[in-house]
Design an enzyme around this catalytic site. Structure first.
Site, PDB file in Angstrom:
ATOM      1  N   TYR A   1      -4.867  -8.096 -67.527  1.00  0.00           N
ATOM      2  CA  TYR A   1      -3.769  -8.107 -66.558  1.00  0.00           C
ATOM      3  C   TYR A   1      -4.180  -7.407 -65.270  1.00  0.00           C
ATOM      4  O   TYR A   1      -4.012  -7.957 -64.178  1.00  0.00           O
ATOM      5  CB  TYR A   1      -2.523  -7.437 -67.155  1.00  0.00           C
ATOM      6  CG  TYR A   1      -1.358  -7.453 -66.209  1.00  0.00           C
ATOM      7  CD1 TYR A   1      -0.620  -8.619 -66.020  1.00  0.00           C
ATOM      8  CD2 TYR A   1      -0.991  -6.320 -65.491  1.00  0.00           C
ATOM      9  CE1 TYR A   1       0.451  -8.654 -65.139  1.00  0.00           C
ATOM     10  CE2 TYR A   1       0.081  -6.341 -64.612  1.00  0.00           C
ATOM     11  CZ  TYR A   1       0.797  -7.507 -64.439  1.00  0.00           C
ATOM     12  OH  TYR A   1       1.851  -7.530 -63.566  1.00  0.00           O
TER      13      TYR A   1
ATOM     14  N   SER B   1       1.047  -6.442 -58.074  1.00  0.00           N
ATOM     15  CA  SER B   1       1.542  -5.299 -58.817  1.00  0.00           C
ATOM     16  C   SER B   1       0.729  -4.094 -58.385  1.00  0.00           C
ATOM     17  O   SER B   1      -0.337  -4.245 -57.786  1.00  0.00           O
ATOM     18  CB  SER B   1       1.325  -5.578 -60.315  1.00  0.00           C
ATOM     19  OG  SER B   1       1.355  -4.403 -61.079  1.00  0.00           O
TER      20      SER B   1
END
Length: 173
Positions: free
Chosen positions: A149, A136
């Site tokens: 995360y 990501s």
């Protein structure tokens, strides 16, 4: 890359990005297995896409080992691993508890390593293979509430760099 009859394994393949990748690979002629933790969603997605479902949690080593046994039994080979399974917990640092933090790392980092390790064992023997890690933009910068995360995606990016350097001599991309 010609994907006709290639065998692909996609973790977290029953929804989102993993499902879209599975659909694209099937359309390209690949034979596909997907993993997921939600058995109902996994079964439904597998039926809709015409792929092989494997109910498994990448954070559980026994599930990972069983996944590879099942893929090799079903298809006889493996060409592509897509490490897509991931979870996110987003909280302020002061509100974060260890259990949630470790759950994110168990799936996003440890699970990716366990899956890549087993794929690499197979790929090294056959002198070729492909490992795709879905990270990501979170792997590039931090953000508020992103402790677990974002850190997990930084770790996945770092592991990817290590694996590339380690495995390229075996024609593993």
């Amino acid at each position: 890359m010609n994907l006709k009859n290639a065998v692909a394994l996609i973790t977290g393949g029953s929804s989102g990005i993993g499902r879209a990748i599975a659909q694209t690979l099937v359309t390209s002629g690949a034979r596909v297995a997907i993993t997921g933790r939600d058995k109902h969603r996994l079964t439904e997605t597998a039926r809709e896409l015409g792929v092989h479902p494997i109910h498994a949690d990448v954070a559980v080593e026994a599930d990972v080992e069983r996944t590879y046994r099942e893929v090799l039994q079903q298809f006889g080979d493996l060409d592509i691993l897509v490490n897509n399974a991931g979870i996110g917990v987003f909280k302020n640092l002061v509100d974060f508890d260890r259990k949630d933090f470790e759950a994110v790392f168990a799936t996003n980092v440890t699970g990716a390593m366990l899956m890549a390790r087993e794929a690499a064992k197979h790929f090294v023997k056959r002198q070729r293979g492909n490992i795709v890690n879905i990270a990501s933009t979170a792997a590039l910068r931090g953000a508020p509430n992103g402790t677990a995360y974002y850190a997990s995606k930084f770790a996945l990016r770092g592991m990817s760099e290590c694996w590339r350097a380690e495995l390229r001599r075996y024609n593993i991309r």
